[in-house]
Scaffold this active site. Structure first.
Site, PDB file in Angstrom:
ATOM      1  NE  ARG A  98      -3.638   1.026  10.866  1.00  0.00           N
ATOM      2  CZ  ARG A  98      -2.553   1.426  10.205  1.00  0.00           C
ATOM      3  NH1 ARG A  98      -2.506   2.581   9.616  1.00  0.00           N
ATOM      4  NH2 ARG A  98      -1.517   0.629  10.133  1.00  0.00           N
ATOM      5  NE  ARG A 102       6.860   0.302   9.833  1.00  0.00           N
ATOM      6  CZ  ARG A 102       5.622   0.460   9.373  1.00  0.00           C
ATOM      7  NH1 ARG A 102       5.430   0.838   8.123  1.00  0.00           N
ATOM      8  NH2 ARG A 102       4.583   0.248  10.137  1.00  0.00           N
ATOM      9  NE  ARG A 124       2.243  -2.937  12.035  1.00  0.00           N
ATOM     10  CZ  ARG A 124       3.369  -3.181  11.346  1.00  0.00           C
ATOM     11  NH1 ARG A 124       4.349  -3.887  11.895  1.00  0.00           N
ATOM     12  NH2 ARG A 124       3.510  -2.718  10.145  1.00  0.00           N
ATOM     13  NE  ARG A 134       7.269  -2.588   6.154  1.00  0.00           N
ATOM     14  CZ  ARG A 134       5.959  -2.439   6.286  1.00  0.00           C
ATOM     15  NH1 ARG A 134       5.226  -2.013   5.280  1.00  0.00           N
ATOM     16  NH2 ARG A 134       5.366  -2.760   7.421  1.00  0.00           N
ATOM     17  CE  LYS A 153      -2.074   0.206   3.935  1.00  0.00           C
ATOM     18  NZ  LYS A 153      -1.516   1.298   4.714  1.00  0.00           N
TER      19      LYS A 153
HETATM   20  P1  AMP Z   1       1.523   2.164   9.190  1.00  0.00           P
HETATM   21  O1  AMP Z   1       2.786   2.818   8.741  1.00  0.00           O
HETATM   22  O2  AMP Z   1       0.307   2.635   8.419  1.00  0.00           O
HETATM   23  O3  AMP Z   1       1.630   0.657   9.260  1.00  0.00           O
HETATM   24  O4  AMP Z   1       1.284   2.661  10.702  1.00  0.00           O
HETATM   25  C1  AMP Z   1       2.195   2.371  11.729  1.00  0.00           C
HETATM   26  C2  AMP Z   1       1.529   2.475  13.079  1.00  0.00           C
HETATM   27  O5  AMP Z   1       1.048   3.820  13.281  1.00  0.00           O
HETATM   28  C3  AMP Z   1       0.299   1.607  13.278  1.00  0.00           C
HETATM   29  O6  AMP Z   1       0.628   0.267  13.650  1.00  0.00           O
HETATM   30  C4  AMP Z   1      -0.429   2.355  14.387  1.00  0.00           C
HETATM   31  O7  AMP Z   1       0.192   2.162  15.637  1.00  0.00           O
HETATM   32  C5  AMP Z   1      -0.195   3.804  13.991  1.00  0.00           C
HETATM   33  N1  AMP Z   1      -1.263   4.310  13.083  1.00  0.00           N
HETATM   34  C6  AMP Z   1      -1.100   4.714  11.782  1.00  0.00           C
HETATM   35  N2  AMP Z   1      -2.280   5.117  11.263  1.00  0.00           N
HETATM   36  C7  AMP Z   1      -3.206   4.958  12.242  1.00  0.00           C
HETATM   37  C8  AMP Z   1      -4.608   5.183  12.319  1.00  0.00           C
HETATM   38  N3  AMP Z   1      -5.314   5.651  11.280  1.00  0.00           N
HETATM   39  N4  AMP Z   1      -5.236   4.912  13.501  1.00  0.00           N
HETATM   40  C9  AMP Z   1      -4.554   4.450  14.561  1.00  0.00           C
HETATM   41  N5  AMP Z   1      -3.241   4.202  14.565  1.00  0.00           N
HETATM   42  C10 AMP Z   1      -2.556   4.457  13.414  1.00  0.00           C
END
Ligand code: AMP
Length: 217
Positions: free
Chosen positions: A86, A155, A166, A123, A10
């Site tokens: 989300r 990460r 997740r 990754r 994504k």
């Molecule tokens: P991502 O890079 O999109 O995988 O986001 C990394 C982390 O940021 C997630 O595992 C959450 O802890 C937090 N996060 C990102 N976007 C959201 C969202 N819309 N709502 C809640 N937590 C978020």
């Protein structure tokens, strides 16, 4: 808006799409990682949740997105949302922020969990500009970002335990958004298995289909 579980590609596709369409890419994950790096109050609070693979509270995220989409670039060009909404409650808040019809397309990138897990394990990201690499497609020089010279690392939340949490949270909290947007006739399902270019072409086709349907130029 682009939906897809962790490891669906994504983020990578959103960066490409943002360049092709010249539309700002709004990634809540990238925004939060920037807060963590800058050691802001939000970043310090968010880090614990992120490292455990848990979601940040809706109210914090909604405020952050609301502020971002009010900036000039988003107001004039529109935006690609990545990682937001989300949860159903975030989706409903977004509808309130915008008019519901302001979301044109919801692209869902679908990959089997086994493929996603393999991708996440390999990754790597740049700590400065968040560019995404993998162990099979590393930067040209010694884990230094090709784009900005930043350090390229795994990460903090790409640990086995956080990944499983997740993915489970995605199924529980985010997957219901698929039927939410399907009912609104906005959902475009994209097969996310294949090379970056192949998936990007599938997304382009869906966008063309959208424009044809809505007769926009
Ligand atoms: P991502 O890079 O999109 O995988 O986001 C990394 C982390 O940021 C997630 O595992 C959450 O802890 C937090 N996060 C990102 N976007 C959201 C969202 N819309 N709502 C809640 N937590 C978020």
């Amino acid at each position: 808006m682009v939906l897809g579980k962790q490891g669906s590609g994504k983020g990578t596709q959103c960066v490409k799409l943002s360049r092709r369409l010249a539309i700002p890419h709004i990634s809540t994950g990238d925004m939060l990682r920037a807060e963590v790096r800058a050691r802001t109050e939000l970043g310090i609070k968010a880090r614990e949740f992120m490292d455990r693979g848990e979601l940040i509270s809706d109210s914090i995220i909604i405020k952050m997105v609301e502020k971002r989409i009010e900036l000039d670039d988003a107001r004039t060009r529109g935006f690609i949302l990545d990682g937001f909404p989300r949860t159903l409650s975030q989706a409903k808040s977004l509808d309130e922020m915008l008019l519901p019809q302001a979301i044109d397309m919801v692209i869902d990138i679908e990959v089997p969990t086994a493929v996603a897990l393999k991708r996440i394990a390999s990754r790597r990201i740049c700590v400065d500009c968040q560019a995404v690499y993998s162990t099979s497609k590393p930067p040209k020089v010694n884990w230094t970002c090709n784009l900005c010279g930043g350090e390229v690392v795994q990460r903090d939340d790409d640990t086995q335990e956080a990944i499983l949490k997740r993915l489970a949270l995605y199924e529980k909290e985010t997957a219901p958004l698929i039927s939410y947007y399907q009912e609104q006739g906005k959902l475009y399902r994209i097969n996310g298995v294949g090379s970056e270019e192949v998936v990007a072409n599938r997304i382009d086709k869906a966008i063309q289909e959208y424009f044809k349907k809505h007769e926009k130029k």
